[in-house]
Scaffold this active site. Structure first.
Site, PDB file in Angstrom:
ATOM      1  N   ARG A  31      -0.757   4.778  -1.354  1.00  0.00           N
ATOM      2  CA  ARG A  31      -1.820   5.764  -1.149  1.00  0.00           C
ATOM      3  C   ARG A  31      -2.567   5.542   0.182  1.00  0.00           C
ATOM      4  NH1 ARG A  31      -4.601   7.279  -5.714  1.00  0.00           N
ATOM      5  NH2 ARG A  31      -3.567   5.469  -6.620  1.00  0.00           N
ATOM      6  N   PRO A  50       0.833  -1.212   0.000  1.00  0.00           N
ATOM      7  CA  PRO A  50       0.000   0.000   0.000  1.00  0.00           C
ATOM      8  C   PRO A  50       0.864   1.256   0.000  1.00  0.00           C
ATOM      9  CG  PRO A  50       0.149  -0.904   2.210  1.00  0.00           C
ATOM     10  CD  PRO A  50       0.895  -1.858   1.307  1.00  0.00           C
ATOM     11  N   CYS A 107      -0.199  27.965 -17.334  1.00  0.00           N
ATOM     12  CA  CYS A 107      -0.685  28.351 -18.666  1.00  0.00           C
ATOM     13  C   CYS A 107      -1.288  27.154 -19.362  1.00  0.00           C
ATOM     14  CB  CYS A 107       0.466  28.919 -19.475  1.00  0.00           C
ATOM     15  SG  CYS A 107       1.146  30.344 -18.669  1.00  0.00           S
TER      16      CYS A 107
HETATM   17  C1  LIG Z   1       3.683  -2.590  -8.133  1.00  0.00           C
HETATM   18  C2  LIG Z   1       2.985  -1.556  -7.358  1.00  0.00           C
HETATM   19  N1  LIG Z   1       2.849  -1.734  -6.031  1.00  0.00           N
HETATM   20  C3  LIG Z   1       2.227  -0.813  -5.264  1.00  0.00           C
HETATM   21  C4  LIG Z   1       1.708   0.335  -5.812  1.00  0.00           C
HETATM   22  C5  LIG Z   1       1.052   1.326  -4.908  1.00  0.00           C
HETATM   23  O1  LIG Z   1      -0.254   1.576  -5.234  1.00  0.00           O
HETATM   24  P1  LIG Z   1      -1.153   2.448  -4.227  1.00  0.00           P
HETATM   25  O2  LIG Z   1      -0.388   3.655  -3.872  1.00  0.00           O
HETATM   26  O3  LIG Z   1      -2.384   2.742  -5.012  1.00  0.00           O
HETATM   27  O4  LIG Z   1      -1.410   1.576  -3.024  1.00  0.00           O
HETATM   28  C6  LIG Z   1       1.811   0.552  -7.198  1.00  0.00           C
HETATM   29  C7  LIG Z   1       1.235   1.769  -7.801  1.00  0.00           C
HETATM   30  O5  LIG Z   1       1.262   2.046  -8.945  1.00  0.00           O
HETATM   31  C8  LIG Z   1       2.470  -0.427  -7.989  1.00  0.00           C
HETATM   32  O6  LIG Z   1       2.613  -0.252  -9.306  1.00  0.00           O
END
Ligand SMILES: Cc1ncc(COP(=O)(O)O)c(C=O)c1O
Length: 463
Positions: free
Chosen positions: A323, A321, A391
């Site tokens: 985000r 995780p 812009c």
């Molecule tokens: C391989 C992989 N792991 C983890 C993530 C993290 O995703 P998130 O920030 O949506 O949890 C990403 C995001 O693009 C990813 O490509």
């Protein structure tokens, strides 16, 4: 900046144009805890605070635009993920969401691992003391230098993304006299975004090696033959901002099916699977994200069930995780510069940042909310579009949201849930100076990434 009267824009639901919004909230002054960082509140005068500090004072001290990050919230979220997954699984924070040395130290202290996807992210992690064995190295086109550095320092795993990379990593590891732990990233034919997922035969995208057509099985075959590699498992990442576990269910089922094929063909039970990141957060009050313990329970059950059905030992699970940890912990603070009501449409509120500090709205049509934070207001709701100073007519921060109709130049407004993919995707478009990240904890604020200066910009311009 002085306050000036301006003609009010469209306000009433019956005259509102089409757009990305629902009815105005009952009370514009409420800061919904769903979308705001844990320690955000309003004080007795109605000024928003974070960690007990007033945004008006913070704006004075650190300027605007600026990201304010709630360290208490960040650490609590790390702990919640670590506790939910326990000692039987691993949580890797996805550094692409936002990475700095302070973040690395907090992750280390809270017992999380780290996923990096470039030499720069790896350098940041190492420079802040993250043990290499707790780092996973990702990317669909890692350079030879990046691979060499990762193998040399001893990262815990490299996630292989192509047939070329299988050979490249094996070769580099062997030349360094090492055996590198690796996973193979597969595309499972599932794409998930928010409440939807689509299961298809193929995924038309650049990441991973397809399960379809036996390509992933062939990748495993090749990796198992190479002395420089220790294949520890299979990796799958299905999308972003996901609320529905159904996509993970299909993904886990297909990955476990591959593990069973590998056992049947090679007599090897791969010990790990990684189900990636992508767990959703609340950007607006309409979003209902799941808690880490619910996610851990759901994923654990899915994998255990699928493994039992396939007669496999349950592998060690990991997740990534980004985000879901950092996203909700920060907001961007802007000062309102100009206000333009467009008759029958909406009011354009220009702030002192824009697509250079938050590209997600322009890039993904992302939805955000926004609130007046330097004061409260009883004025009626005004349908607003928060735009930046660049812009570009697509320079939109919040496409449609309600702000009070007495909003005036000089007011401070803030966009919550900007901890992920905002500073990390920030640019210097129009030679904007990227804003600072200020960490707040227990009444203290400190800059963890400073504001760029014109000297920073000019230092790179060596012509
Ligand atoms: C391989 C992989 N792991 C983890 C993530 C993290 O995703 P998130 O920030 O949506 O949890 C990403 C995001 O693009 C990813 O490509």
């Amino acid at each position: 900046m002085s306050r000036s009267a301006h003609p009010a824009g469209p306000r009433h639901a019956d005259v509102l144009p089409e757009g990305h919004y629902t009815a105005p909230p009952a009370d514009l002054n409420t800061l919904d805890p769903k979308v705001w960082a844990r320690t955000v509140a309003r004080d007795e005068q109605g000024v928003a605070t974070i960690g007990g500090l007033r945004v008006t004072d913070l704006a004075e001290e650190f300027g605007t635009p600026a990201y304010f990050l709630d360290e208490t919230d960040f650490r609590a979220r790390c702990r919640a993920w670590a506790e939910a997954f326990g000692t039987e699984a691993d949580v890797f924070y996805a550094g692409k969401a936002f990475l700095s040395r302070a973040i690395v130290r907090w992750l280390h202290e809270e017992g999380l691992n780290l996923d990096v996807c470039s030499g720069g992210e790896l350098a940041t992690a190492l420079s802040a003391g993250m043990p290499a064995e707790r780092i996973a190295f990702h990317g669909n086109n890692k350079s030879e230098d990046e691979i060499r550095r990762a193998v040399e320092v001893g990262v815990g795993r490299i996630v292989l993304d192509s047939f070329q990379e299988i050979v490249r990593v094996a070769h580099i590891a062997q030349s360094l006299g090492k055996r590198q732990r690796v996973q193979i990233r597969v595309t499972v034919g599932v794409e998930a975004h928010t409440h939807e997922f689509i299961a298809t035969a193929h995924e038309d995208q650049k990441f991973g090696i397809a399960l379809a057509g036996g390509q992933a099985a062939e990748a495993v075959r090749r990796a198992l033959k190479l002395d420089g590699l220790e294949l520890i498992g299979i990796h799958s990442h299905i999308g972003s901002q996901i609320f529905d576990m159904a996509g993970f269910e299909v993904s886990a089922r297909r990955v476990v099916q591959l593990l069973a094929e590998v056992r049947d063909e090679h007599g090897v039970e791969l010990p790990e699977i990684d189900l990636g990141g992508g767990l959703g957060i609340a950007y607006t009050s309409e979003d209902d994200p799941r808690e880490p313990h619910e996610i851990a329970k759901a994923l654990g059950e899915i994998v255990t069930r699928e493994c039992e059905a396939a007669g496999l030992r349950t592998p060690r699970i990991s997740v990534e995780p980004g985000r879901a940890i950092v996203g909700p912990t920060a907001f961007t603070l802007y000062r309102v510069g100009t206000i333009k009501p467009l008759d029958g449409l909406r009011t354009y509120v220009s702030v002192d940042g824009g697509m250079s500090d938050n590209i997600r709205t322009a890039l993904y049509d992302a939805e955000y909310s926004v609130s007046l934070v330097s004061r409260v207001s009883d004025a009626e709701p005004m349908l607003s579009r928060v735009v930046g100073k660049h812009c570009e007519s697509g320079d939109i921060v919040v496409r449609d949201a309600f702000l009070p109709a007495d909003l005036a130049p000089g007011d401070l407004i803030a966009v919550p849930a900007t901890g992920a993919y905002c500073r990390s995707m920030a640019s210097n478009y129009n030679h904007a100076l990227r804003p600072p990240v200020v960490a707040v904890r227990d009444g203290e604020a400190r800059v963890i990434v400073r504001r760029e200066t014109e000297e920073d910009l000019l230092r790179l311009d060596v012509g």
